[in-house]
Design a protein around this motif. Structure first.
Motif, mmCIF file in Angstrom:
data_model
loop_
_atom_site.group_PDB
_atom_site.id
_atom_site.type_symbol
_atom_site.label_atom_id
_atom_site.label_comp_id
_atom_site.label_asym_id
_atom_site.label_seq_id
_atom_site.Cartn_x
_atom_site.Cartn_y
_atom_site.Cartn_z
ATOM 1 N N SER A 45 0.834 -1.216 0.000
ATOM 2 C CA SER A 45 0.000 0.000 0.000
ATOM 3 C C SER A 45 0.866 1.263 0.000
ATOM 4 O O SER A 45 0.702 2.176 0.824
ATOM 5 C CB SER A 45 -0.932 0.014 1.218
ATOM 6 O OG SER A 45 -1.757 -1.129 1.233
ATOM 7 N N ILE A 46 1.799 1.312 -0.947
ATOM 8 C CA ILE A 46 2.753 2.414 -1.009
ATOM 9 C C ILE A 46 2.043 3.724 -1.338
ATOM 10 O O ILE A 46 1.234 3.803 -2.268
ATOM 11 C CB ILE A 46 3.841 2.111 -2.055
ATOM 12 C CG1 ILE A 46 4.608 0.842 -1.670
ATOM 13 C CG2 ILE A 46 4.790 3.297 -2.201
ATOM 14 C CD1 ILE A 46 5.289 0.902 -0.326
ATOM 15 N N GLU A 47 2.346 4.751 -0.559
ATOM 16 C CA GLU A 47 1.746 6.073 -0.751
ATOM 17 C C GLU A 47 2.627 6.990 -1.605
ATOM 18 O O GLU A 47 2.115 7.893 -2.279
ATOM 19 C CB GLU A 47 1.510 6.739 0.603
ATOM 20 C CG GLU A 47 0.585 5.950 1.525
ATOM 21 C CD GLU A 47 0.566 6.532 2.926
ATOM 22 O OE1 GLU A 47 -0.430 7.204 3.249
ATOM 23 O OE2 GLU A 47 1.544 6.333 3.669
ATOM 24 N N ALA A 48 3.945 6.784 -1.538
ATOM 25 C CA ALA A 48 4.872 7.625 -2.303
ATOM 26 C C ALA A 48 6.133 6.828 -2.593
ATOM 27 O O ALA A 48 6.448 5.850 -1.896
ATOM 28 C CB ALA A 48 5.210 8.897 -1.534
ATOM 29 N N THR A 49 6.858 7.229 -3.606
ATOM 30 C CA THR A 49 8.136 6.590 -3.930
ATOM 31 C C THR A 49 9.242 7.630 -3.865
ATOM 32 O O THR A 49 9.034 8.806 -4.201
ATOM 33 C CB THR A 49 8.117 5.955 -5.339
ATOM 34 O OG1 THR A 49 7.960 6.976 -6.330
ATOM 35 C CG2 THR A 49 6.993 4.940 -5.458
ATOM 36 N N LEU A 50 10.413 7.198 -3.443
ATOM 37 C CA LEU A 50 11.614 8.044 -3.394
ATOM 38 C C LEU A 50 12.737 7.245 -4.030
ATOM 39 O O LEU A 50 13.368 6.405 -3.379
ATOM 40 C CB LEU A 50 11.956 8.412 -1.955
ATOM 41 C CG LEU A 50 13.229 9.232 -1.753
ATOM 42 C CD1 LEU A 50 13.065 10.644 -2.316
ATOM 43 C CD2 LEU A 50 13.628 9.286 -0.285
ATOM 44 N N LEU A 51 12.955 7.477 -5.319
ATOM 45 C CA LEU A 51 13.913 6.690 -6.081
ATOM 46 C C LEU A 51 14.901 7.609 -6.793
ATOM 47 O O LEU A 51 14.648 8.806 -6.962
ATOM 48 C CB LEU A 51 13.177 5.824 -7.116
ATOM 49 C CG LEU A 51 12.196 4.796 -6.544
ATOM 50 C CD1 LEU A 51 11.349 4.196 -7.651
ATOM 51 C CD2 LEU A 51 12.944 3.699 -5.786
ATOM 52 N N ARG A 52 16.017 7.032 -7.189
ATOM 53 C CA ARG A 52 17.005 7.809 -7.938
ATOM 54 C C ARG A 52 16.374 8.316 -9.231
ATOM 55 O O ARG A 52 15.659 7.584 -9.916
ATOM 56 C CB ARG A 52 18.240 6.968 -8.236
ATOM 57 C CG ARG A 52 19.060 6.654 -6.991
ATOM 58 C CD ARG A 52 20.451 6.170 -7.342
ATOM 59 N NE ARG A 52 21.224 5.914 -6.131
ATOM 60 C CZ ARG A 52 21.865 6.861 -5.448
ATOM 61 N NH1 ARG A 52 21.830 8.112 -5.880
ATOM 62 N NH2 ARG A 52 22.539 6.558 -4.354
#
Length: 495
Positions: free
Chosen positions: A442-449
């Motif tokens: 249930s991911i709300e946001a992503t923080l990726l390169r």
């Protein structure tokens, strides 16, 4: 006649100034280049855990940082080193960890120089120390393993010295094992080396004394095993190493666990070629068990770069005695055993302290943030989200800044499957893994390169909106009401 070459009697202790000057020089070098010690973002979460230990007066037994593994069993076999770094940071800011790490690095090479000077001329000893330093510099960072390095050198030199004398190690070494077991999980290597060095000592001992010698080594080995359990976790510290070894396919995906790279010349290749050339030129030979130990250390260094420091620091100890018999031992001055004047030691300590204070007033020590998502995390906190799918390398920074990560550098906590699935998802080796993990947790946001394949896909994926991006990291926020499916709608135009 034994098939093993006999070793000479242990010479008298050499004059300490060599070790003293090596230690002082190495300390000054690393304090002056102090920010090199802080280039690994893991240092921040190590200090965070150390502060937690100090604040709670206890060591962690479950995960309290991530949201994916919260409450799962987890122990920190590096708790004492983490506490030491946290205390140093609390005392002097980032100068504290820099100075603490520099002291331990200096002690490591001072001990190595002291041992080698017993067997070689000062020139030869310095060459070997310089080679070891060149091999280990990339791995000398303000992390727990650095605090354990002088303990490792002292422990192994004690074992090797006993084997060279065809005797048994002193039980006075046991506190070193207890200390090592609380500083870093690498203490398992120290235990493993007891057996081959015991065989070396017993095989080369007098036939009439072999049984007695074997029993003494066996008693020492059992005592060392008991000493390794003298931690807040007891024997679980010893068992924790199994989780690392059980990571399987995950290990080659982690930078420090990757094999050595010879695509371009490096210090390891230069040292290996120099060693082979010297052996061919001088006709050098080693006893069989020392060859086994050398090849074992070399295999570890070639198969995983994180083992390079053990190869660089321990191989000179293994080969010092037999090698000295073939290329020459210490000169007459080294045999006198003259100790340095106490006034010289005190004066050098005062000079180094004063130099450290002066340098720290001129140079600002701080972690290397070039690859850290500093601005992105600032924006992320404004969103007030709690379930963030992050890049593996960002996990430590998130912990240090109070954000629960999806994954971080404690790979043994997450396990092989979880780590491999995350890697395949973020790199889009298996795009379906990304869709599944976003839905399952249930991911709300992503923080990726920003340059990652998953970031590019999310730019076009239905249900996700890019709200922040810079050269390092990009944040995508899940749109309200978005539905994750195995094959989500993908738009050819970036959202």
């Amino acid at each position: 006649m034994s098939i093993f070459a006999s070793y000479p009697a242990r010479p008298a202790a050499p004059p300490a100034p060599l070790a003293l000057w090596v230690g002082a020089g190495v300390y000054a070098l690393f304090v002056m280049a102090g920010n090199h010690l802080l280039i690994d973002p893991d240092t921040m979460w190590q200090i965070t855990i150390g502060r937690w230990i100090l604040d709670h007066g206890a060591v962690p037994t479950v995960d309290v940082y991530s949201f994916t593994m919260r409450g799962q069993p987890w122990i920190s076999t590096q708790w004492l080193a983490q506490t030491a770094y946290a205390a140093a940071y609390a005392l002097a800011g980032w100068t504290g960890p820099v100075v603490l790490a520099s002291i331990c690095i200096a002690a490591t090479y001072a001990l190595l120089a002291r041992y080698l000077a017993r067997h070689f001329s000062e020139t030869t000893a310095l060459v070997l120390v310089a080679a070891a330093l060149a091999l280990t510099v990339p791995h000398l960072l303000a992390r727990p393993h650095v605090l354990a390095l002088p303990v490792m050198v002292a422990w192994v030199s004690g074992l090797v010295g006993a084997a060279d004398r065809r005797g048994a190690p002193s039980f006075r070494l046991l506190p070193l094992m207890a200390l090592w077991a609380n500083l870093h999980g690498g203490f398992v290597l120290g235990l493993a080396l007891v057996f081959p060095l015991a065989v070396d000592a017993v095989w080369n001992g007098q036939a009439s004394q072999r049984r007695s010698l074997a029993l003494r080594w066996a008693a020492f080995g059992l005592a060392a095993l008991a000493a390794s359990c003298a931690t807040p976790y007891g024997w679980n510290s010893l068992l924790a190493s199994r989780k690392i070894l059980a990571l399987g396919e995950a290990l080659p995906l982690i930078m420090e666990w990757r094999p050595a790279d010879f695509s371009r010349p490096g210090s390891l290749e230069i040292c290996l070629l120099s060693g082979v050339g010297l052996a061919l030129y001088r006709g050098i030979s080693l006893p069989p068990l020392r060859i086994v130990l050398l090849l074992g250390m070399l295999h570890m260094a070639l198969s995983q770069t994180r083992s390079l420091e053990t190869f660089a620091l321990l191989v000179p100890l293994f080969i010092a005695s037999p090698l000295a018999r073939q290329i020459g031992g210490p000169g007459d001055d080294a045999k006198r055993g003259i100790a340095p004047p106490r006034l010289l030691v005190a004066a050098m300590a005062v000079a180094l302290f004063a130099g450290t204070v002066a340098w720290a007033s001129l140079v600002r020590f701080q972690p290397h943030m070039r690859g850290s998502p500093v601005a992105a995390v600032t924006e992320l906190k404004k969103l007030n989200v709690s379930r963030v799918f992050n890049d593996y390398d960002f996990g430590g920074y998130l912990i240090a800044n109070g954000v629960a990560p999806f994954i971080d550098g404690r790979t043994e906590l997450y396990g092989e499957k979880f780590f491999v699935d995350h890697n395949a998802a973020s790199g889009l080796m298996k795009p379906e893994n990304l869709f599944r993990l976003l839905d399952q947790y249930s991911i709300e946001a992503t923080l990726l390169r920003t340059e990652s394949a998953a970031t590019t896909l999310l730019d076009h994926m239905d249900g996700w909106h890019k709200i922040y991006t810079d050269d390092i990291a990009t944040i995508h926020l899940r749109k309200s009401g978005a539905v994750h499916t195995v094959e989500p709608a993908v738009s050819p135009q970036a959202k």
